[in-house]
Design a protein around this motif. Structure first.
Motif, PDB file in Angstrom:
ATOM      1  N   GLY A 115       0.814  -1.201   0.000  1.00  0.00           N
ATOM      2  CA  GLY A 115       0.000   0.000   0.000  1.00  0.00           C
ATOM      3  C   GLY A 115       0.851   1.256   0.000  1.00  0.00           C
ATOM      4  N   THR A 116       0.171   2.395   0.039  1.00  0.00           N
ATOM      5  CA  THR A 116       0.845   3.683   0.139  1.00  0.00           C
ATOM      6  C   THR A 116       0.698   4.206   1.562  1.00  0.00           C
ATOM      7  OG1 THR A 116      -1.162   4.834  -0.596  1.00  0.00           O
ATOM      8  CG2 THR A 116       0.456   4.233  -2.279  1.00  0.00           C
ATOM      9  N   THR A 117       1.595   5.112   1.931  1.00  0.00           N
ATOM     10  CA  THR A 117       1.587   5.642   3.295  1.00  0.00           C
ATOM     11  C   THR A 117       1.404   7.147   3.270  1.00  0.00           C
ATOM     12  OG1 THR A 117       4.015   5.741   3.218  1.00  0.00           O
ATOM     13  CG2 THR A 117       3.021   3.796   4.246  1.00  0.00           C
ATOM     14  N   THR A 118       1.116   7.719   4.428  1.00  0.00           N
ATOM     15  CA  THR A 118       0.742   9.126   4.503  1.00  0.00           C
ATOM     16  C   THR A 118       1.935  10.064   4.415  1.00  0.00           C
ATOM     17  OG1 THR A 118       0.867   9.064   6.919  1.00  0.00           O
ATOM     18  CG2 THR A 118      -1.283   8.648   5.925  1.00  0.00           C
ATOM     19  N   VAL A 119       1.667  11.236   3.849  1.00  0.00           N
ATOM     20  CA  VAL A 119       2.561  12.384   3.899  1.00  0.00           C
ATOM     21  C   VAL A 119       1.681  13.582   4.266  1.00  0.00           C
ATOM     22  CG1 VAL A 119       4.179  11.481   2.191  1.00  0.00           C
ATOM     23  CG2 VAL A 119       2.259  12.883   1.433  1.00  0.00           C
ATOM     24  N   PRO A 120       2.263  14.696   4.708  1.00  0.00           N
ATOM     25  CA  PRO A 120       1.445  15.869   5.028  1.00  0.00           C
ATOM     26  C   PRO A 120       0.595  16.287   3.849  1.00  0.00           C
ATOM     27  CG  PRO A 120       3.673  16.160   5.836  1.00  0.00           C
ATOM     28  CD  PRO A 120       3.681  14.923   4.992  1.00  0.00           C
ATOM     29  N   GLY A 121      -0.627  16.704   4.130  1.00  0.00           N
ATOM     30  CA  GLY A 121      -1.552  17.083   3.078  1.00  0.00           C
ATOM     31  C   GLY A 121      -1.124  18.348   2.352  1.00  0.00           C
ATOM     32  N   PRO A 122      -1.714  18.618   1.176  1.00  0.00           N
ATOM     33  CA  PRO A 122      -1.374  19.816   0.390  1.00  0.00           C
ATOM     34  C   PRO A 122      -1.564  21.080   1.221  1.00  0.00           C
ATOM     35  CG  PRO A 122      -2.755  18.316  -0.875  1.00  0.00           C
ATOM     36  CD  PRO A 122      -2.732  17.792   0.523  1.00  0.00           C
TER      37      PRO A 122
ATOM     38  N   ARG B 253      -7.276  13.070   6.775  1.00  0.00           N
ATOM     39  CA  ARG B 253      -7.915  12.019   7.577  1.00  0.00           C
ATOM     40  C   ARG B 253      -7.451  12.066   9.031  1.00  0.00           C
ATOM     41  NH1 ARG B 253      -6.105   9.823   3.020  1.00  0.00           N
ATOM     42  NH2 ARG B 253      -4.371   8.741   4.032  1.00  0.00           N
ATOM     43  N   GLY B 254      -6.760  13.147   9.376  1.00  0.00           N
ATOM     44  CA  GLY B 254      -6.262  13.283  10.737  1.00  0.00           C
ATOM     45  C   GLY B 254      -4.772  13.062  10.808  1.00  0.00           C
ATOM     46  N   PRO B 255      -4.203  13.098  11.993  1.00  0.00           N
ATOM     47  CA  PRO B 255      -2.749  12.986  12.135  1.00  0.00           C
ATOM     48  C   PRO B 255      -2.248  11.558  11.972  1.00  0.00           C
ATOM     49  CG  PRO B 255      -3.764  13.120  14.294  1.00  0.00           C
ATOM     50  CD  PRO B 255      -4.878  13.319  13.291  1.00  0.00           C
TER      51      PRO B 255
END
Length: 304
Positions: free
Chosen positions: A10-17, A29-31
């Motif tokens: 899968g892919t993982t989170t990075v800070p949003g735009p 989607r939250g921290p």
């Protein structure tokens, strides 16, 4: 990596735009929570990549490092993060500051990643006896003092001493004074910088790199805390500059890694940054393979 036999899950989170703080790890989607301290950021911008490795979800995760975005989350999640010499791996960043990187718990996986991702990787260099003999320690690089947490610096320095003892390296404290990279980095990264600003940034970058080159004439490695302070909360870092000790290495292009150094008294992971000469990636990874133990998985009770 998939062609080499890796299984992507899968892919993982990075800070949003539009997120101002790239060490925040905050998304729509939250921290993204730190597996060791869920009330704290895992670092960023490769936030989810580091959290997934620390929590034992995956053994290896890819990231991108433009100002410390692999090394900082590695430090705050108690795993190992590596960025290669600039130019050794393809990058889509037009400024050349961001390069592909990797996060692992087991340092032996770094060689497999490098052999797959870096087109000119030379395993015969990595398997020869290491000629590394000397290392220089600096807690601030001459400019990061206002952001320095003494406990973090002390933990990282003790880790530096331990690594040098295991590897048979002589550790010195030469009084490193580099040019503060903040203005140059932000100018080069901005799409609105004027020609005059870009010229000034390049002059500052040249001075910064010249000072590093002089240091590496008498030392094989440069050791620092990965970050001058501990992980911040999900409300962001405030005025603290978590990238103070990492983004200058993106300006210079040296290979660098963050390895686990220990924990603060309140349970925050601390990282030790190890910087090598340009294109000495094979020697750096051999040092990690031989002298850095695999990091543990975060205890289940510490997860959100």
């Amino acid at each position: 990596m998939i062609h080499a036999g890796a299984v992507a899950i899968g892919t993982t989170t990075v800070p949003g735009p539009g997120t101002r703080h790239q060490t925040w790890g905050h998304t729509d989607r939250g921290p993204t929570r730190n597996p060791w301290r869920p009330d704290l950021s895992p670092g960023g911008s490769s936030a989810g990549a580091a959290a997934a490795v620390a929590a034992g979800i995956v053994a290896l995760s890819c990231g991108s490092d433009g100002a410390g975005s692999v090394r900082i989350p590695a430090a705050w999640c108690h795993v190992i993060g590596f960025k290669p010499t600039t130019g050794r791996a393809p990058t889509s960043d037009p400024t050349g500051l961001a390069v592909p990187g990797v996060l692992v718990r087991d340092p032996t996986l770094l060689q497999h990643w490098a052999a797959t991702v870096l087109p000119d990787w030379s395993p015969q260099v990595g398997t020869s006896p290491s000629p590394l003999t000397t290392a220089a320690w600096s807690a601030t690089l001459g400019y990061a003092g206002p952001h320095l947490d003494p406990e973090v610096a002390g933990i990282a320095e003790r880790a530096a001493q331990a690594v040098c003892a295991r590897a048979g390296l002589t550790l010195s404290r030469p009084g490193v004074t580099l040019t503060d990279p903040e203005r140059a980095w932000t100018t080069l990264r901005s799409t609105s910088s004027s020609a005059a600003e870009l010229r000034h940034a390049q002059l500052s970058r040249r001075d910064h790199n010249t000072r590093l080159a002089a240091l590496f004439q008498s030392a094989d490695l440069l050791l620092t805390p990965t970050t001058p302070g501990r992980a911040h909360g999900h409300d962001g870092p405030g005025d603290h500059l978590s990238v103070a000790l990492t983004w200058g290495i993106n300006l210079s292009g040296h290979p660098a890694a963050s390895v686990p150094a220990g924990f603060t008294t309140d349970g925050c992971p601390v990282g030790l940054q190890i910087i090598a000469r340009p294109r000495a990636d094979e020697l750096l990874l051999r040092l990690l393979d031989d002298h850095i133990p695999a990091a543990p998985i975060a205890p289940p009770l510490s997860r959100p």
